[in-house]
Design an enzyme around this catalytic site. Structure first.
Site, PDB file in Angstrom:
ATOM      1  NE  ARG A 192      -4.057  -1.993   2.032  1.00 41.89           N
ATOM      2  CZ  ARG A 192      -5.106  -1.763   1.136  1.00 41.89           C
ATOM      3  NH1 ARG A 192      -5.265  -0.809   0.376  1.00 41.89           N
ATOM      4  NH2 ARG A 192      -6.013  -2.633   0.964  1.00 41.89           N
ATOM      5  CE  LYS A 300      14.864  -8.155  19.948  1.00 43.47           C
ATOM      6  NZ  LYS A 300      14.924  -7.578  21.388  1.00 43.47           N
ATOM      7  CG  ASP A 336      17.833  -4.760  22.107  1.00 44.46           C
ATOM      8  OD1 ASP A 336      17.669  -3.525  21.929  1.00 44.46           O
ATOM      9  OD2 ASP A 336      17.368  -5.953  22.007  1.00 44.46           O
TER      10      ASP A 336
HETATM   11  P1  NAP Z   1      11.237 -12.575  26.393  1.00 42.11           P
HETATM   12  O1  NAP Z   1      12.470 -12.998  25.355  1.00 42.11           O
HETATM   13  O2  NAP Z   1      10.038 -13.134  25.988  1.00 42.11           O
HETATM   14  O3  NAP Z   1      11.767 -12.616  28.031  1.00 42.11           O
HETATM   15  C1  NAP Z   1      10.977 -12.564  29.025  1.00 42.11           C
HETATM   16  C2  NAP Z   1      11.375 -12.674  30.074  1.00 42.11           C
HETATM   17  O4  NAP Z   1      10.647 -12.303  31.157  1.00 42.11           O
HETATM   18  C3  NAP Z   1      11.841 -14.278  30.462  1.00 42.11           C
HETATM   19  O5  NAP Z   1      12.748 -14.194  31.282  1.00 42.11           O
HETATM   20  C4  NAP Z   1      10.340 -14.706  31.016  1.00 42.11           C
HETATM   21  O6  NAP Z   1      10.497 -15.633  31.949  1.00 42.11           O
HETATM   22  C5  NAP Z   1      10.206 -13.148  31.850  1.00 42.11           C
HETATM   23  N1  NAP Z   1       8.564 -13.180  32.306  1.00 42.11           N
HETATM   24  C6  NAP Z   1       7.763 -13.018  31.395  1.00 42.11           C
HETATM   25  N2  NAP Z   1       6.494 -12.893  32.169  1.00 42.11           N
HETATM   26  C7  NAP Z   1       6.953 -12.938  33.470  1.00 42.11           C
HETATM   27  C8  NAP Z   1       6.001 -12.678  34.608  1.00 42.11           C
HETATM   28  N3  NAP Z   1       4.789 -12.561  34.581  1.00 42.11           N
HETATM   29  N4  NAP Z   1       6.766 -12.909  35.871  1.00 42.11           N
HETATM   30  C9  NAP Z   1       8.357 -13.024  35.632  1.00 42.11           C
HETATM   31  N5  NAP Z   1       8.920 -12.985  34.773  1.00 42.11           N
HETATM   32  C10 NAP Z   1       8.336 -13.187  33.385  1.00 42.11           C
HETATM   33  O7  NAP Z   1      11.346 -11.004  25.977  1.00 42.11           O
HETATM   34  P2  NAP Z   1      12.517 -10.042  25.783  1.00 42.11           P
HETATM   35  O8  NAP Z   1      12.811  -9.612  24.523  1.00 42.11           O
HETATM   36  O9  NAP Z   1      13.947 -10.344  26.801  1.00 42.11           O
HETATM   37  O10 NAP Z   1      11.791  -8.665  26.472  1.00 42.11           O
HETATM   38  C11 NAP Z   1      11.832  -8.323  27.812  1.00 42.11           C
HETATM   39  C12 NAP Z   1      11.136  -6.910  28.042  1.00 42.11           C
HETATM   40  O11 NAP Z   1      11.980  -5.876  27.872  1.00 42.11           O
HETATM   41  C13 NAP Z   1       9.778  -6.646  27.586  1.00 42.11           C
HETATM   42  O12 NAP Z   1       8.765  -6.074  28.298  1.00 42.11           O
HETATM   43  C14 NAP Z   1      10.216  -5.792  26.059  1.00 42.11           C
HETATM   44  O13 NAP Z   1       9.094  -4.985  25.669  1.00 42.11           O
HETATM   45  C15 NAP Z   1      11.433  -5.169  27.109  1.00 42.11           C
HETATM   46  N6  NAP Z   1      12.296  -4.627  25.818  1.00 42.11           N
HETATM   47  C16 NAP Z   1      12.565  -3.254  25.878  1.00 42.11           C
HETATM   48  C17 NAP Z   1      13.455  -3.086  24.863  1.00 42.11           C
HETATM   49  C18 NAP Z   1      13.608  -1.312  24.916  1.00 42.11           C
HETATM   50  O14 NAP Z   1      14.312  -0.849  23.745  1.00 42.11           O
HETATM   51  N7  NAP Z   1      13.251  -0.570  25.915  1.00 42.11           N
HETATM   52  C19 NAP Z   1      14.209  -3.766  24.022  1.00 42.11           C
HETATM   53  C20 NAP Z   1      13.986  -5.174  24.302  1.00 42.11           C
HETATM   54  C21 NAP Z   1      13.014  -5.345  25.130  1.00 42.11           C
HETATM   55  P3  NAP Z   1      10.329 -17.233  31.424  1.00 42.11           P
HETATM   56  O15 NAP Z   1      11.473 -17.563  30.634  1.00 42.11           O
HETATM   57  O16 NAP Z   1       9.807 -17.943  32.514  1.00 42.11           O
HETATM   58  O17 NAP Z   1       9.205 -17.197  30.281  1.00 42.11           O
END
Ligand code: NAP
Length: 510
Positions: A192, A300, A336
């Site tokens: 689009r 990723k 990151d």
């Molecule tokens: P991911 O690979 O899905 O990892 C998520 C992590 O959080 C895992 O260790 C998971 O544990 C844990 N988790 C999920 N739900 C939970 C809960 N209810 N209680 C406790 N632990 C929990 O995600 P990611 O890419 O690492 O991202 C993690 C966070 O960072 C996200 O919120 C993302 O938006 C943020 N982030 C921000 C930026 C930025 O530029 N600001 C960049 C990257 C990521 P399990 O292994 O047990 O599932």
């Protein structure tokens, strides 16, 4: 052949249930400066009333180009009448001033004799719609071009990224055939925006304040302001983000505004790529061609096996968030990592600091390896003890359970889980005391998470996730363009996209 500029680049499709609403929204679009309007007469119980509305708009705005459509139910339209009646309505629309009519291929094939008059009196667009797939393009075009017309419109549904390329490539191989090429739904969305780059005559947009007539349509304002559709040309470089889902990403808002401010001829698109289609996307990206892209959930880690060159830190992290093409090779890195150590090192000497990372997913891994490389004394916690221990072993850190953390103190804590993220904004991974004086939360929606709100109340230093987001995006911009990123512009775009006021603009809140 139809002159390319016979059609403006953006056509606002108006499909309204009553002639009164049609008139109201057509006026609203014309007043906003739109000069190409499609009147979907088949949406009305009485199409004649739609013609009257169109005539009034053309009287008030004589420079508007009107396209009349009265698509039959058999061809995915709403008109219940027969072909003769359909053609009579379209003839009346031409008499009332429509510069163009859209006649679907199914009607064209059954009413060949009537097409000559339309070709004489207006621009005739012969259209094809497929709501389930993207068929073989060459055979379809042969079928359509049997009928003389000003242009041929092909609207299909992309099931995987390569469908998008097959659709757009036909314009490059059949340059003498004037075409409008669009793919519906989220996978096909980039068409689009960029079909004009490949030779498409124009694209369709939704009206400002009501739904469009097809899935994936965005407003003309979005096409013009976010994607700068009027400025795109054959030299425009394509960038984007691959994700599933991708619709919530603020990266298109941030990178497009950055390109615009630096006058870089590039556009950044959301590419919806389902997990099984990653390889298909890379092959497609090579052909389109895409110059570089951001990578996010769920690609990723899996993207690594498809890249030709990956830098050592990204390989150790096991995740890539930035890809670009150079000398015929796909290259990947992880921006990151530096986006965690950069903001932290403004406040701490990392080599002499203790840092707790909470989480063991992709973002936590990037933080851990970067912090370990910077010499920080590292501890890792999280709900998944097995993953926490594995990550700690990989980067020489101490593994702690969440309850063990309660009795400890660190110089900084880096929160890398989605806990506290919209829509569950009131939650925090540390419901008791926060175990550090500096709190870095990767979550940026909301900007002030529950964790940061409490940390601020306790007079701790806080760093919000938007700072990390902007740091990683700025490095991507630099990698792709070779020029330094306009940080201020990117921050404003991110805040606009998230609906955050600039008032609490301090990047690091004290
Ligand atoms: P991911 O690979 O899905 O990892 C998520 C992590 O959080 C895992 O260790 C998971 O544990 C844990 N988790 C999920 N739900 C939970 C809960 N209810 N209680 C406790 N632990 C929990 O995600 P990611 O890419 O690492 O991202 C993690 C966070 O960072 C996200 O919120 C993302 O938006 C943020 N982030 C921000 C930026 C930025 O530029 N600001 C960049 C990257 C990521 P399990 O292994 O047990 O599932």
């Amino acid at each position: 052949m139809v002159r390319r500029n016979a059609f403006p680049r953006v056509c606002v499709a108006l499909g309204l249930a009553t002639a009164k609403e049609l008139l109201q929204h057509a006026r609203q679009e014309a007043l906003a400066g739109e000069r190409f309007l499609e009147f979907r007469l088949d949406y009305l119980e009485n199409p004649e009333q739609g013609i009257a509305a169109m005539r009034r708009v053309l009287t008030e705005y004589p420079d508007v180009v009107a396209l009349a459509t009265c698509r039959r139910q058999q061809s995915h339209g709403l008109f219940a009448g027969g072909i003769e009646e359909q053609l009579r309505i379209l003839q009346a629309a031409v008499k009332a001033g429509a510069a163009a009519v859209d006649i679907e291929i199914e009607t064209a094939e059954r009413a060949r004799a009537a097409l000559g008059a339309f070709n004489k009196d207006c621009l005739l667009v012969i259209s094809y719609h497929n709501f389930s797939s993207t068929p073989a393009m060459e055979a379809l075009l042969r079928r359509m071009t049997k009928h003389p017309a000003s242009a041929y419109k092909i609207v299909v549904t992309a099931r995987k990224p390569s469908d998008l390329h097959r659709l757009l490539a036909i314009a490059r191989t059949c340059t003498d055939v004037p075409m409008i090429l669009l793919s519906m739904d989220a996978i096909g969305f980039p068409s689009r925006v960029v079909s004009c780059i490949y030779g498409g005559l124009y694209t369709y947009a939704a009206p400002q304040s009501v739904e469009g007539t097809a899935s994936g349509q965005v407003t003309a304002k979005t096409l013009r302001n976010l994607y700068r559709i009027e400025k795109l040309g054959r030299a425009t470089k394509l960038f984007g983000v691959i994700a599933d889902p991708v619709g919530h990403s603020i990266s298109p808002a941030v990178h497009n505004r950055a390109f615009q401010s630096q006058r870089i001829d590039a556009v950044y698109l959301p590419f919806l790529v389902h997990a099984p289609h990653l390889k298909d996307f890379l092959l497609t990206a090579e052909k389109l061609p895409v110059s570089g892209f951001s990578v996010t959930i769920p690609h990723k880690e899996k993207i690594l096996r498809h890249l030709d060159v990956v830098d050592p830190l990204a390989r150790r992290i096991g995740a890539v968030n930035t890809v670009w093409r150079k000398a015929g090779k796909w290259r990947g890195t992880n921006t990151d990592a530096a986006a965690v150590t950069g903001p932290l090192s403004k406040h701490l000497r990392l080599g002499k600091s203790s840092v707790l990372v909470a989480g063991s997913g992709g973002a936590a891994r990037a933080a851990c390896f970067a912090l370990a490389d910077a010499g920080a004394r590292l501890s890792i916690t999280g709900r998944n003890a097995i993953r926490v221990r594995a990550l700690a072993a990989a980067c020489g850190a101490e593994a702690l359970s969440l309850s063990e953390v309660e009795t400890r103190r660190f110089d900084a804590v880096v929160h890398a889980t989605p806990v506290g993220m919209y829509p569950r904004a009131g939650e925090s991974l540390f419901p008791g005391s926060i175990p550090a004086d500096l709190v870095f939360d990767m979550v940026y929606n909301p900007l002030e998470t529950e964790l940061l709100r409490r940390a601020r109340n306790e007079k701790k230093l806080t760093i919000h996730g938007l700072e990390m987001f902007l740091a990683q995006a700025a490095e991507q911009f630099q990698i792709w363009t070779g020029t330094s990123a306009p940080r201020g512009v990117m921050e404003t775009a991110a805040r606009d996209a998230l609906g955050i006021q600039k008032s609490n603009a301090g990047r690091t809140d004290k």
